[in-house]
Design a protein around this motif. Sequence first.
Motif, PDB file in Angstrom:
ATOM      1  N   ASP A   1       2.600   4.220  11.255  1.00  0.00           N
ATOM      2  CA  ASP A   1       3.482   3.731  12.305  1.00  0.00           C
ATOM      3  C   ASP A   1       3.401   2.233  12.542  1.00  0.00           C
ATOM      4  OD1 ASP A   1       1.016   3.447  13.524  1.00  0.00           O
ATOM      5  OD2 ASP A   1       1.327   5.078  14.955  1.00  0.00           O
ATOM      6  N   GLY A   2       2.614   1.515  11.743  1.00  0.00           N
ATOM      7  CA  GLY A   2       2.527   0.070  11.882  1.00  0.00           C
ATOM      8  C   GLY A   2       1.584  -0.408  12.954  1.00  0.00           C
ATOM      9  N   THR A   3       0.813   0.493  13.581  1.00  0.00           N
ATOM     10  CA  THR A   3      -0.146   0.082  14.603  1.00  0.00           C
ATOM     11  C   THR A   3      -1.181  -0.860  13.995  1.00  0.00           C
ATOM     12  OG1 THR A   3       0.098   2.186  15.751  1.00  0.00           O
ATOM     13  CG2 THR A   3      -1.876   0.897  16.236  1.00  0.00           C
ATOM     14  N   ARG A   4      -1.445  -1.952  14.720  1.00  0.00           N
ATOM     15  CA  ARG A   4      -2.416  -2.924  14.217  1.00  0.00           C
ATOM     16  C   ARG A   4      -3.826  -2.372  14.410  1.00  0.00           C
ATOM     17  NH1 ARG A   4      -2.101  -9.277  13.810  1.00  0.00           N
ATOM     18  NH2 ARG A   4      -4.265  -9.718  13.243  1.00  0.00           N
ATOM     19  N   LEU A   5      -4.625  -2.383  13.343  1.00  0.00           N
ATOM     20  CA  LEU A   5      -5.974  -1.845  13.372  1.00  0.00           C
ATOM     21  C   LEU A   5      -7.042  -2.932  13.420  1.00  0.00           C
ATOM     22  CD1 LEU A   5      -5.572   0.984  10.701  1.00  0.00           C
ATOM     23  CD2 LEU A   5      -5.435   1.192  13.193  1.00  0.00           C
ATOM     24  N   GLY A   6      -6.675  -4.157  13.169  1.00  0.00           N
ATOM     25  CA  GLY A   6      -7.645  -5.247  13.167  1.00  0.00           C
ATOM     26  C   GLY A   6      -7.253  -6.292  12.152  1.00  0.00           C
ATOM     27  N   GLY A   7      -8.188  -7.180  11.846  1.00  0.00           N
ATOM     28  CA  GLY A   7      -7.902  -8.206  10.861  1.00  0.00           C
ATOM     29  C   GLY A   7      -8.848  -9.378  10.969  1.00  0.00           C
ATOM     30  N   ILE A   8      -8.509 -10.433  10.239  1.00  0.00           N
ATOM     31  CA  ILE A   8      -9.257 -11.685  10.216  1.00  0.00           C
ATOM     32  C   ILE A   8      -8.243 -12.795  10.450  1.00  0.00           C
ATOM     33  CG2 ILE A   8     -10.716 -13.214   8.850  1.00  0.00           C
ATOM     34  CD1 ILE A   8     -11.565 -10.756   7.207  1.00  0.00           C
ATOM     35  N   GLY A   9      -8.508 -13.680  11.381  1.00  0.00           N
ATOM     36  CA  GLY A   9      -7.573 -14.734  11.727  1.00  0.00           C
ATOM     37  C   GLY A   9      -7.346 -15.716  10.592  1.00  0.00           C
ATOM     38  N   ALA A  10      -6.237 -16.452  10.684  1.00  0.00           N
ATOM     39  CA  ALA A  10      -5.892 -17.453   9.678  1.00  0.00           C
ATOM     40  C   ALA A  10      -7.035 -18.443   9.506  1.00  0.00           C
ATOM     41  CB  ALA A  10      -4.608 -18.180  10.079  1.00  0.00           C
ATOM     42  N   GLY A  11      -7.405 -18.696   8.256  1.00  0.00           N
ATOM     43  CA  GLY A  11      -8.491 -19.610   7.959  1.00  0.00           C
ATOM     44  C   GLY A  11      -9.863 -18.992   8.036  1.00  0.00           C
ATOM     45  N   GLY A  12      -9.938 -17.711   8.416  1.00  0.00           N
ATOM     46  CA  GLY A  12     -11.235 -17.070   8.572  1.00  0.00           C
ATOM     47  C   GLY A  12     -11.849 -16.587   7.279  1.00  0.00           C
ATOM     48  N   ILE A  13     -11.075 -16.577   6.197  1.00  0.00           N
ATOM     49  CA  ILE A  13     -11.593 -16.100   4.920  1.00  0.00           C
ATOM     50  C   ILE A  13     -10.731 -16.647   3.787  1.00  0.00           C
ATOM     51  CG2 ILE A  13     -10.196 -13.992   4.885  1.00  0.00           C
ATOM     52  CD1 ILE A  13     -12.601 -12.557   3.608  1.00  0.00           C
ATOM     53  N   THR A  14     -11.360 -16.922   2.667  1.00  0.00           N
ATOM     54  CA  THR A  14     -10.619 -17.257   1.447  1.00  0.00           C
ATOM     55  C   THR A  14     -10.404 -15.965   0.677  1.00  0.00           C
ATOM     56  OG1 THR A  14     -11.583 -19.472   1.306  1.00  0.00           O
ATOM     57  CG2 THR A  14     -10.646 -18.547  -0.716  1.00  0.00           C
ATOM     58  N   CYS A  15      -9.159 -15.609   0.454  1.00  0.00           N
ATOM     59  CA  CYS A  15      -8.884 -14.320  -0.191  1.00  0.00           C
ATOM     60  C   CYS A  15      -7.773 -14.478  -1.213  1.00  0.00           C
ATOM     61  CB  CYS A  15      -8.511 -13.273   0.851  1.00  0.00           C
ATOM     62  SG  CYS A  15      -8.648 -11.566   0.224  1.00  0.00           S
ATOM     63  N   ARG A  16      -8.136 -15.027  -2.383  1.00  0.00           N
ATOM     64  CA  ARG A  16      -7.171 -15.128  -3.470  1.00  0.00           C
ATOM     65  C   ARG A  16      -7.054 -13.778  -4.169  1.00  0.00           C
ATOM     66  NH1 ARG A  16     -10.368 -19.956  -5.511  1.00  0.00           N
ATOM     67  NH2 ARG A  16     -10.926 -18.580  -7.223  1.00  0.00           N
ATOM     68  N   THR A  17      -5.916 -13.519  -4.739  1.00  0.00           N
ATOM     69  CA  THR A  17      -5.668 -12.331  -5.578  1.00  0.00           C
ATOM     70  C   THR A  17      -6.431 -11.096  -5.091  1.00  0.00           C
ATOM     71  OG1 THR A  17      -7.399 -13.031  -7.133  1.00  0.00           O
ATOM     72  CG2 THR A  17      -5.140 -13.715  -7.608  1.00  0.00           C
ATOM     73  N   PRO A  18      -6.118 -10.592  -3.918  1.00  0.00           N
ATOM     74  CA  PRO A  18      -6.907  -9.501  -3.335  1.00  0.00           C
ATOM     75  C   PRO A  18      -6.686  -8.168  -4.045  1.00  0.00           C
ATOM     76  CG  PRO A  18      -4.992  -9.943  -1.988  1.00  0.00           C
ATOM     77  CD  PRO A  18      -5.021 -11.017  -3.035  1.00  0.00           C
ATOM     78  N   VAL A  19      -7.703  -7.317  -3.940  1.00  0.00           N
ATOM     79  CA  VAL A  19      -7.665  -5.952  -4.455  1.00  0.00           C
ATOM     80  C   VAL A  19      -8.232  -5.047  -3.362  1.00  0.00           C
ATOM     81  CG1 VAL A  19      -8.642  -4.344  -6.136  1.00  0.00           C
ATOM     82  CG2 VAL A  19      -7.892  -6.622  -6.869  1.00  0.00           C
ATOM     83  N   LEU A  20      -7.589  -3.896  -3.145  1.00  0.00           N
ATOM     84  CA  LEU A  20      -8.068  -2.945  -2.143  1.00  0.00           C
ATOM     85  C   LEU A  20      -8.515  -1.670  -2.844  1.00  0.00           C
ATOM     86  CD1 LEU A  20      -8.416  -2.409   0.903  1.00  0.00           C
ATOM     87  CD2 LEU A  20      -6.101  -1.434   0.895  1.00  0.00           C
ATOM     88  N   LYS A  21      -9.796  -1.384  -2.744  1.00  0.00           N
ATOM     89  CA  LYS A  21     -10.375  -0.170  -3.321  1.00  0.00           C
ATOM     90  C   LYS A  21     -10.917   0.673  -2.177  1.00  0.00           C
ATOM     91  CE  LYS A  21     -12.069   2.408  -6.750  1.00  0.00           C
ATOM     92  NZ  LYS A  21     -11.216   3.153  -7.690  1.00  0.00           N
TER      93      LYS A  21
END
Length: 769
Positions: free
Chosen positions: A596-616
């Motif tokens: 349903d698109g409910t926001r579950l959390g996250g990391i704010g802009a600039g809080g992490i370097t995440c190039r070419t991400p993969v989700l396992k």
Amino acid sequence: MIEPLPPGRARLIGPYQLLGLLGAGGMGEVYLARPAGGPDPLAGLVALKTVRPDLDLDDGFRIRFRREIDAAGAVRSPYTAALVDGDASGRLPWLATEYVPGPSLAEAVTRGGPMPEQVVREMGADLARALADMHAVRVLHRDLKPGNVLLGADGPKVIDFGIAQAFDATQLTRTGVVVGSPGYISPEHVNGSRSLVPASDVFCLGAVLAFAATGRGPFDDSDMAAVIFRIAQGEAELSGVPTQLRAVIEKCLSSDAEARPTPQQLVELLLPGERAGGAADGPFPWTEPIRGLLAAHATGARAVAEAEVPSAAAPPVPFHTPDRGGPAALAPTPVVPVYVPDDSRGNKGLWIGLAAAATAVCVVLGAMLLPGLFKGAGGGDDNAGGGARPTASAADSVRTEAGPAVVPDADAGRTGDFGAAAADVSKKPEGWKAWKAEIADGPVECVLAGASLVCGGPQRITVLDAANGRRKWQTPQGKAAAGPASVAAVLGTTVYAFEDGALVALGLGDGAEKWREPLPGGTRVADSVQSGGVLYYATRATGTDTGRILAHQLTGKHSRKWDKPWDDPAPEAELLLAEGRLVAVGDGVTILKSGDGTRLGGIGAGGITCRTPVLKGKELLCSGSNGLTVVDVTAPQNRRSIAAGVDIAYRPAVSRDGKVVVSSRTRVYAFGLADGKQYWATYDGGVGLDVAGRLAVAGDNAVVVGGYGINAFAMASTGEADDTGSRLPTEWPGEPGDPLDPASISFVGRGDAVFLSFGDGTVISVYAP
């Protein structure tokens, strides 16, 4: 010279008429041949190598033989005998190379005596140029010896690179056996074929030059064990070599590979000054005895060719002819047992005994693709592997210009795992043969959907027959301002795509439009991912930081499920989905409930370097300049690092059993996702000899598509990676020796076929390595 054809021998192989026998070995035969039915008996003469008709060939042999044809075809050089044609799939595999009407160096010296110093220098410079041209496309010769140098009227030509391995790898490749040429192997050969480097070829060339100058090899000995010992200990006999030339050869024969000159440096050492830049004008300065042998060989070839009148019953057979140069073929390399004395108390016997027992020395001489032959090139129409878009530099994330791409097999986490089907030959499209197509003037990405390859390009969707690359249908060209067309999903008989400012549904079979839903004006799609009949996509309003993430039900009664604002300021996005969580990666990380698109959390802009991400599963793998940061998306504050010290340049791939394959600019590594343990890494060959590129997992192998071709490495390796195969397809785009950017290549694997698409709109399908 040229012998008559054996009794009962077929007169045709492929499109060629056999004229006479040039040589034979344990497994192979080499014939003088010409195109069947040709009007000119002297036109198109080739040296055609095939296997003995009585041999029972397995699939492994054919795969190796096909790889060696590709290796030979990668080399274009005036100092090698060019590959003309080849076929690994027929009843008798064969390949044809340029016929050089002249003696081998071995024959010339045996019959005419040692060569004058200046002739040795001139010949040596050309042979060094041949090595430079081979190494430029990552091909090692591995069996450079006097018998593999043919003397032509215009100078020497190197032959038999890329060939001997295919023929000899199925012979006695076991402990205590050396498959090669005694006296012309390097110390690295003794340590095993995986230890070979370009400098190994330079060592062999030094031994060849010593033979040319003295009539004997620098390590000649009646005892094979003594030959191996002398090579390993650097005990070369050069007493008959002229003083100044001897100094050059000694550099080549250094036991330290790094101390040997490069081929380019060797040219300068042999021909100081202006002559080092290239071959001189006019005929090559052969001695009178060699010119006599050249004339005799040419006369013999002419007599055989003119005696064999083309038969009207043998018309030319149509056949694809690669346009790349490559090696000529001679008889296979001899198999020589290594003698190990029973009394190993002496230093020499002890050293050889330990070498045989501890390192299981088995040296297979023949051309080898250097680690790192991977780069996708065009074929067919477009092929793209799904979402894995490597960065253009190890510092900045750069997305492909072709827009969002479908991840094959609904790999919504973009792990790059093509599963067991990618290694199951029964899974490739029925009737498949290697092909090439060009479908756009710009980058394309494709997804394999059964018998079809569905590709998005700069302004339209194109569907190709996956078996042969023929175009099935193509949508009309869209408006340039609307951005590139991209395949969003293929479900059942329907293609879902973003094209011309809308989400459209098209019939997979004929391209008929089923429905179209325009996107809001001034909006572009940043990325998309599909799972379970639902398409998730992120949009950006042109010229602003305003973004949204939407979910659209594709199956059944299509409709929008939900629409949420997305406040990340990044102009681009990566969407990934696993275990009911949709992860949007931009300048920060946004985690939503997919239902349903409910926001579950996250990391704010600039809080992490995440190039070419993969989700396992619940673990988000973020690439950086110092390895991978693994984020628990159920608790984003929980992070750990693996692959420390690796500046990751391309999207990682994760296997089903939890091994992570990562690539820097020069090497590929495998780590355990759970414990961070390093399992293996590719050989560090230095600048220009590296292995790096776009990654995937196919069956039990890690596949690397890089600047020079495709390599595969066994996932079960430990220590130095076990190279299970390399390919540089003859259809590879670009100029010989010029690497492609792995970021411009997309990959799909199915069966033993791979589909590659390139930044210039080329698509190819070739055999997997």
